[in-house]
Design an enzyme around this catalytic site. Structure first.
Site, PDB file in Angstrom:
ATOM      1  N   CYS A 109       0.856  -1.190   0.000  1.00  0.00           N
ATOM      2  CA  CYS A 109       0.000   0.000   0.000  1.00  0.00           C
ATOM      3  C   CYS A 109       0.887   1.233   0.000  1.00  0.00           C
ATOM      4  O   CYS A 109       1.447   1.606   1.038  1.00  0.00           O
ATOM      5  CB  CYS A 109      -0.924   0.005   1.215  1.00  0.00           C
ATOM      6  SG  CYS A 109      -1.972   1.473   1.300  1.00  0.00           S
ATOM      7  N   HIS A 111       0.017   4.495  -0.669  1.00  0.00           N
ATOM      8  CA  HIS A 111      -0.535   5.666   0.016  1.00  0.00           C
ATOM      9  C   HIS A 111      -0.461   5.477   1.525  1.00  0.00           C
ATOM     10  O   HIS A 111      -0.220   6.431   2.271  1.00  0.00           O
ATOM     11  CB  HIS A 111      -1.971   5.941  -0.452  1.00  0.00           C
ATOM     12  CG  HIS A 111      -3.049   5.298   0.356  1.00  0.00           C
ATOM     13  ND1 HIS A 111      -3.494   4.006   0.103  1.00  0.00           N
ATOM     14  CD2 HIS A 111      -3.765   5.736   1.425  1.00  0.00           C
ATOM     15  CE1 HIS A 111      -4.447   3.699   0.977  1.00  0.00           C
ATOM     16  NE2 HIS A 111      -4.625   4.731   1.785  1.00  0.00           N
ATOM     17  N   ASP A 271      -9.746   3.513  -5.340  1.00  0.00           N
ATOM     18  CA  ASP A 271      -8.771   4.384  -4.698  1.00  0.00           C
ATOM     19  C   ASP A 271      -9.059   5.833  -5.038  1.00  0.00           C
ATOM     20  O   ASP A 271      -9.137   6.202  -6.211  1.00  0.00           O
ATOM     21  CB  ASP A 271      -7.365   3.991  -5.148  1.00  0.00           C
ATOM     22  CG  ASP A 271      -6.280   4.427  -4.178  1.00  0.00           C
ATOM     23  OD1 ASP A 271      -6.395   5.535  -3.614  1.00  0.00           O
ATOM     24  OD2 ASP A 271      -5.318   3.662  -3.989  1.00  0.00           O
TER      25      ASP A 271
END
Length: 350
Positions: A109, A111, A271
């Site tokens: 991930c 972000h 997202d």
């Protein structure tokens, strides 16, 4: 702030710090976790999934009860994302993390890594200068990643995420969809992503077409289940298509190409950011196509209009090293409790 032990008693309350990275939420759970067996992040990830489990079919138990409670209404929502902070594999990293979303767990991930870097500096877990940069090393299920936190005047101004090596794994994979047949490309960047120009499906990356984009992403991801290009050569838990990136070209900048995308993952979650690990996968594809030579930068825009910038840094034996830069901002500090008489202990999804 002390890092959480993996030997805490039964959960009585859960403390989190929430961030958003370019619009995508990230809930950092740093206190109140139940025991998570394992000596490494990879082992804890495997134990969270259970024997023969898949990231979207996790083992039911105290840990997954916490995930469900925090990701579902009324404490969360279907677009929530987060991570459990756990000890690192060794002294080479500052801490580890298990990433989760509404349907289970994920191996990477970007972000979230950016948010964790900002959190670690702002909470004093990692020392940082008033002006300059600090590196936060994090063990994740797919390997060790780094968040370089940029500071000016005592404030975090940006975070650069250096990913595990990214590589192209398959080209022009034909998928039959309700909108017609389409060829997609696969690339691994801590997780496997399928990339397809939205125009090939008669779509534009626009919020007005979000319902159709999500439906197409779900259909493509389902059709690619078990495809050889999505298989990790060393670890089955890293296999499978995690997300589908529907993208379109924007006017070229003076520094390199520009694109807009929406990444559809899990069971129809999308997202809000340009997707950190997904951007890494796009960089690998663009570099192989000759569209992103060394020294050039991709301007990657999300469906919400937020931006990451990405570049290839160097080659590696097993792929390309990439760096993605964005911003992460704190949105809240929470103390979640569960009343023993609550008749919705794990919440609900609409």
């Amino acid at each position: 702030m002390p890092l959480p032990s993996c030997e805490v008693a039964a959960v009585t309350e859960v403390r989190t710090v929430d961030y958003h990275t370019a619009g995508e939420p990230f809930r950092i759970v740093h206190e109140g976790l139940p025991p998570i067996p394992g000596d490494t992040v990879a082992e804890r990830f495997a134990n969270a999934l259970g024997a023969g489990g898949a990231p979207t079919a996790p083992r039911r138990g105290p840990l997954d009860d916490v995930r469900r409670m925090l990701v579902r209404e009324p404490r969360g929502h279907a677009g929530m994302y987060g991570g459990f902070v756990v000890p690192p594999d060794d002294e080479g990293a500052h801490f580890g993390v298990l990433f989760w979303h509404k349907d289970g767990y994920s191996t990477a991930c970007g972000h979230g890594t950016m948010a964790l870097g900002a959190w670690a500096v702002e909470e004093g877990v990692v020392a940082a200068p008033e002006d300059g940069a600090a590196q936060v090393r994090i063990d994740v299920p797919s390997g060790r990643v780094t968040a370089t936190v940029h500071r000016e005047g005592g404030r975090t101004t940006a975070v650069t995420f250096r990913n595990v090596p990214a590589r192209v794994t398959a080209r022009a994979v034909r998928v039959v969809t309700a909108l017609g047949p389409v060829d997609v490309d696969l690339a691994y960047a801590g997780a496997c992503y399928a990339s397809v120009p939205a125009a090939r499906l008669g779509l534009a990356v626009d919020r007005a077409e979000l319902t159709q984009l999500v439906a197409a992403g779900r259909e493509i991801r389902s059709a690619l289940a078990g495809h050889p290009g999505s298989r990790h050569p060393d670890n089955p838990l890293l296999s499978g298509v995690y997300g589908v990136i529907l993208h379109e070209d924007l006017p070229h900048t003076g520094d390199g190409p520009a694109q807009r995308n929406v990444t559809v993952f899990a069971d129809g979650q999308f997202d809000r950011s340009p997707c950190g690990s997904g951007t890494s996968a796009r960089l690998a594809l663009l570099a192989e196509d000759g569209h992103l030579p060394p020294g050039r930068t991709l301007r990657h825009e999300s469906i919400a209009g937020t931006v990451f910038t990405g570049r290839t840094v160097s080659g590696a034996a097993d792929g390309t090293i990439t760096e993605i830069t964005g911003t992460a901002y704190r949105t809240g500090v929470h103390r979640f409790v569960l009343d023993p008489h609550d008749d919705l202990p794990e919440g609900f999804l609409p």
